[in-house]
Design an enzyme around this catalytic site. Structure first.
Site, PDB file in Angstrom:
ATOM      1  N   LYS A 170       8.203  21.164  15.985  1.00  0.00           N
ATOM      2  CA  LYS A 170       9.455  20.395  16.016  1.00  0.00           C
ATOM      3  C   LYS A 170       9.290  19.059  15.279  1.00  0.00           C
ATOM      4  CE  LYS A 170      10.978  19.384  20.144  1.00  0.00           C
ATOM      5  NZ  LYS A 170      10.301  20.056  21.228  1.00  0.00           N
ATOM      6  N   GLU A 196      11.836   8.655  25.798  1.00  0.00           N
ATOM      7  CA  GLU A 196      10.609   9.150  25.175  1.00  0.00           C
ATOM      8  C   GLU A 196       9.385   8.657  25.935  1.00  0.00           C
ATOM      9  OE1 GLU A 196      10.218  10.813  21.362  1.00  0.00           O
ATOM     10  OE2 GLU A 196      11.205  11.672  23.088  1.00  0.00           O
ATOM     11  N   ARG A 197       8.312   9.435  25.871  1.00  0.00           N
ATOM     12  CA  ARG A 197       7.020   8.962  26.375  1.00  0.00           C
ATOM     13  C   ARG A 197       6.463   7.977  25.356  1.00  0.00           C
ATOM     14  NH1 ARG A 197       7.720  14.238  26.669  1.00  0.00           N
ATOM     15  NH2 ARG A 197       7.667  15.266  28.699  1.00  0.00           N
TER      16      ARG A 197
END
Length: 491
Positions: A170, A196-197
């Site tokens: 991805k 998001e991390r």
């Protein structure tokens, strides 16, 4: 209370009215504030604790009280504390100076570099462009990636959904699209990370820098550990930056959102905290409106276009989930990444039979392109049906006609792989950008059996079809299986 009030007026807010309220209650991220003279408008930003705590007004409780949602941690906030009405909404920086930088929802640089100068600050709340400003023509957005341009043409100014788990490519696919957009279409790319991390943000920044695409890119992150109010607004901040490049700089923008489901999730948390009655499956009653307010700003106008590719998480693989249903209604293309194809080394690992695009019609792409795409899908679908027979009985048991179909399908699968510019350092293969005309010509020649005597491996990881014969002539004895060479393409 006059003394602390004076301290709260910060120099970077010249338009701030000296309008002070008092904290009445703090319940997690929900803060109730009392104003004696008049109430600040909905979406106004308020500050407390000398600007360390920032909240946004979401509701008027009565003639003297507002209910706000925190955009920062409320640690240290207590009843009776003064709150400054800034007199404005949340703002995002716009201008050429924001290129190659990484920001949070407040427009603060988070890439350890000095804050950008010579920028304008604009409200993150904008109406979508009116209908009379929108372009009425459906144009194809060429990516230079064969499988997308031939089978799943993207719409310029449209929205495409990217479905896929971890490790199927991805990020590599998004990175390549950014590279092609920046290098070959002179556009701007904006990456918006919602929930998001921090690891993902840091890795992406490093990868973009290594790939050389950072100078025409902006990153905006609302991290997973931040309050829901902050995660909910980060998409609006990124869109404000995108609108500047479209409307003022007259450039095409590629907006990448990861992940649109987390935007809905953040809105659901905010709605629950504000005490609204939940709707189906616990989602907020205003989900459709909130998603539309964001998605409708992504549009194609007379001055430029914002083309969006959005990663979509489908809860429990249930495509009837309200979040998935509402998201699908906005998408013009769905790109599905397959773990099986990734394991076979067929990168990009897009499943052409599960993916689709509304642009793939004769009226938009033309009769030849449409007929070719249908023939490719038909050939790949027949091959998928024959795979069980081949696994049990072997290729020799098929009829001559079926063997031809299998040969075409396997060569098409390999031709639709492509070496990427952003993975050159890992694979040692130079990246290829393939025009739509070359990609269509290659597929057409394979379907006409021009390459039936060329080894399948010669069509693997090439650009145009002519490279296959050159490759076959150079190494006629080499017959390489795809999964022996492409492991390093996996993201």
């Amino acid at each position: 209370m006059d003394e602390p009030a004076a301290e709260l007026v910060r120099p970077q807010l010249p338009d701030a009215a000296a309008h002070i309220g008092t904290v009445v209650s703090v319940r997690g991220s929900v803060v109730d504030v009392r104003f004696d003279d008049y109430l600040p408008a909905i979406q106004t930003v308020l500050q407390a604790e000398e600007g360390r705590v920032i909240v946004e007004v979401l509701a008027h409780q009565d003639a003297q009280h507002v209910r706000a949602i925190a955009l920062t941690s409320t640690q240290g906030l207590a009843r009776g504390m003064p709150v400054l009405d800034t007199g404005g909404t949340l703002k995002a920086p716009v201008g050429k100076a924001i290129l190659s930088r990484m920001f949070d929802v407040f427009g603060h640089a988070i890439d350890r570099l000095p804050e950008p100068t010579n920028v304008q600050w604009r409200s993150v709340h904008h109406a979508p462009p009116p209908l009379d400003k929108r372009s009425t023509q459906s144009e194809v957005f060429e990516t230079g990636i064969k499988v997308i341009d031939v089978l799943l043409p993207l719409e310029r100014g449209g929205k495409a959904g990217l479905f896929g788990g971890a490790g199927v490519g991805k990020t590599v696919l998004l990175t390549e699209m950014i590279h092609n957009m920046v290098g070959h279409q002179e556009g701007v790319s904006i990456f918006c990370g919602i929930g998001e991390r921090c690891r993902e943000g840091e890795e992406l920044y490093r990868d973009m820098k290594a790939a050389g695409v950072l100078p025409n890119m902006v990153m905006v992150f609302g991290q997973m550990n931040e309050p829901p109010g902050s995660r909910f607004r980060v998409g609006h901040a990124a869109l404000t930056m995108a609108e500047y490049f479209r409307d003022d700089a007259h450039r095409d923008v590629l907006l990448l959102i990861d992940n649109i489901f987390r935007f809905i999730q953040a809105g659901s948390e905010v709605s629950g905290l504000m005490g609204q009655m939940p709707s189906r499956l616990g989602y907020q009653p205003t989900m459709g409106t909130e998603l539309s307010a964001l998605e409708e700003r992504i549009a194609n106008t007379d001055t430029g276009a914002i083309t969006s590719i959005q990663a979509v998480y489908v809860p429990a693989d249930d495509f009837t989930d309200p979040a998935a249903v509402h998201t699908f209604s906005h998408l013009s293309a769905s790109i599905v990444l397959s773990r099986k194809r990734a394991s076979e080394g067929l990168y990009p690992a897009i499943d052409p039979l599960q993916s689709n695009s509304k642009m793939a019609t004769p009226g938009i792409v033309g009769e030849r392109h449409y007929a070719l795409a249908q023939e490719i899908r038909r050939t790949l679908a027949q091959y998928a049906q024959l795979k069980d027979i081949i696994a049990m009985l072997g290729l020799e048991q098929l009829s001559p006609a079926d063997r031809k179909v299998v040969g075409r399908a396997r060569r098409l699968e390999r031709f639709l792989t492509q070496p990427f510019f952003t993975t050159e350092q890992f694979t040692g293969m130079p990246g290829k950008l393939v025009s739509l005309a070359d990609a269509l010509s290659g597929c057409e020649r394979i379907l006409r059996d021009e390459f039936k005597d060329v080894p399948e491996s010669a069509l693997y990881m090439i650009g145009t079809i002519d490279e296959a014969k050159v490759k076959a002539d150079a190494k006629p004895e080499l017959e390489v299986k795809p999964n022996e060479t492409a492991d390093s393409h996996e993201s």
